[in-house]
Design a protein around this motif. Sequence first.
Motif, short mmCIF file in Angstrom:
data_model
loop_
_atom_site.label_atom_id
_atom_site.label_comp_id
_atom_site.label_asym_id
_atom_site.label_seq_id
_atom_site.Cartn_x
_atom_site.Cartn_y
_atom_site.Cartn_z
N TRP A 12 0.82 -1.23 0.00
CA TRP A 12 0.00 0.00 0.00
C TRP A 12 0.85 1.27 0.00
N CYS A 13 2.14 1.16 0.33
CA CYS A 13 2.96 2.39 0.43
C CYS A 13 3.36 2.94 -0.93
N GLY A 14 3.12 2.14 -1.98
CA GLY A 14 3.47 2.62 -3.32
C GLY A 14 4.89 2.27 -3.73
N SER A 15 5.55 1.45 -2.95
CA SER A 15 6.94 1.08 -3.27
C SER A 15 7.02 0.14 -4.47
N GLN A 16 5.89 -0.49 -4.82
CA GLN A 16 5.82 -1.51 -5.87
C GLN A 16 6.50 -2.81 -5.45
N LYS A 17 6.87 -2.89 -4.17
CA LYS A 17 7.39 -4.16 -3.66
C LYS A 17 6.22 -5.03 -3.19
N GLU A 18 6.48 -6.33 -3.05
CA GLU A 18 5.45 -7.21 -2.50
C GLU A 18 5.16 -6.81 -1.06
N TYR A 19 3.88 -6.82 -0.72
CA TYR A 19 3.46 -6.44 0.63
C TYR A 19 4.24 -7.23 1.69
N ARG A 20 4.36 -8.52 1.44
CA ARG A 20 5.06 -9.43 2.37
C ARG A 20 6.48 -8.93 2.70
N LYS A 21 7.15 -8.39 1.68
CA LYS A 21 8.54 -7.94 1.87
C LYS A 21 8.62 -6.46 2.23
N CYS A 22 7.45 -5.83 2.29
CA CYS A 22 7.47 -4.37 2.53
C CYS A 22 6.85 -4.03 3.89
N HIS A 23 5.55 -3.74 3.94
CA HIS A 23 4.96 -3.26 5.18
C HIS A 23 4.11 -4.29 5.93
N ALA A 24 4.26 -5.58 5.65
CA ALA A 24 3.46 -6.59 6.35
C ALA A 24 3.81 -6.65 7.84
N ASP A 25 5.10 -6.72 8.15
CA ASP A 25 5.52 -6.73 9.57
C ASP A 25 5.17 -5.42 10.26
N PHE A 26 5.35 -4.35 9.50
CA PHE A 26 5.01 -3.01 9.99
C PHE A 26 3.55 -2.96 10.44
N ASP A 27 2.66 -3.46 9.57
CA ASP A 27 1.23 -3.44 9.89
C ASP A 27 0.91 -4.24 11.14
N GLU A 28 1.58 -5.37 11.30
CA GLU A 28 1.34 -6.20 12.50
C GLU A 28 1.73 -5.44 13.75
N LYS A 29 2.86 -4.76 13.64
CA LYS A 29 3.35 -3.99 14.79
C LYS A 29 2.39 -2.85 15.14
N VAL A 30 1.96 -2.13 14.11
CA VAL A 30 1.03 -1.01 14.34
C VAL A 30 -0.27 -1.54 14.94
N ASP A 31 -0.77 -2.65 14.42
CA ASP A 31 -2.01 -3.26 14.95
C ASP A 31 -1.87 -3.61 16.42
N HIS A 32 -0.69 -4.11 16.76
CA HIS A 32 -0.40 -4.48 18.15
C HIS A 32 -0.57 -3.27 19.08
N TYR A 33 0.00 -2.12 18.67
CA TYR A 33 -0.12 -0.91 19.49
C TYR A 33 -1.55 -0.40 19.52
N LYS A 34 -2.21 -0.54 18.38
CA LYS A 34 -3.60 -0.08 18.29
C LYS A 34 -4.49 -0.87 19.25
N ARG A 35 -4.27 -2.17 19.29
CA ARG A 35 -5.07 -3.01 20.20
C ARG A 35 -4.83 -2.64 21.66
N GLN A 36 -3.65 -2.12 21.94
CA GLN A 36 -3.36 -1.68 23.32
C GLN A 36 -3.95 -0.30 23.61
N GLY A 37 -4.63 0.27 22.63
CA GLY A 37 -5.31 1.53 22.85
C GLY A 37 -4.55 2.78 22.43
N HIS A 38 -3.41 2.59 21.79
CA HIS A 38 -2.63 3.76 21.35
C HIS A 38 -3.19 4.35 20.06
N LEU A 39 -2.98 5.64 19.94
CA LEU A 39 -3.28 6.33 18.69
C LEU A 39 -2.16 5.97 17.72
#
Length: 290
Positions: A12-39
Amino acid sequence: MLTRLGKNDACWCGSQKEYRKCHADFDEKVDHYKRQGHLVPSRQMIRNPLQIAAIRESGKVNAAVLDAVTEYVKEGITTEEIDRLIYQKTIELGGIPAQLGYKRFPKSVCTSLNNQVCHGIPSPKTVLCDGDIINVDVSTIYKDYFSDSSRMFCVGNVTKEARRLVRVGQECVILGLRQVRPWGFLGDLGQVIQEHAVKHGYSVVKKIGGHGIGLRFHEPPWIGYEGKANTGMLLAPGMIFTIEPIINAGKASIYLAKNGWTYYTEDDSLSVQWEVMVLVTEDGYEVLAY
Ligand code: MF3
Ligand code: CO
């Protein structure tokens, strides 16, 4: 709900790389913080490597314009002349002053003296005098990418008290900057900036803050300085924003002048501002303009 991307889809970042190799781990991390109630930052706040490279170039132009004007910020020059120099240097380097015509702002730079808090309008009537302190706030559009930074200058013999305020204002920005790291929080910088100013008997203006920048002049998030550590928006790699606290020698209250732009301290006390534009990297931060 955000669209779930397949592991092999383009990121989704527009890098044209595969999601798996780009922001997949990033999204998991962000989701983790979001579930803990962070903005958490939205995807619109995250820049890809090509965008970062382009914004970095814009930031270099912005800093070069400030460098070029430095030797001229002396007793006797008018802020109108500083404005001309900023305009000419920006054009010479292939940029466009981002402030010129922005929401009908009439000049290419903001020049804020002494008790002016920010958004001072250059004028042929404003002559720099011995003892003045002045903020020169420059922003640039270079190949469609935006940058923004500002510095303080002392004109001639400046009182010890004013020099101390200028120094502490700069320390506030540097201390805030050092708090910038991935998976930290905006409140981390807010707290150190606030504490450092208050420790010296100064106050931090609350109404005016930093901002995301890069694809546009002012983007979310808004960067205030009242935060507490571990609160406020999560910081993630690829975010770009300004840190630009305004420190008043007296009270934090400000008022808007009749020109509709320039803010002054309510109690006439001196006010300073330094502004840095920063990228959150994988392991800390990178200054893009200062
Ligand atoms: N660099 C200033 C800021 O980010 C520019 C203000 S907009 C202007 O607050 F039109 F006043 F220049
Ligand atoms: Co700014």
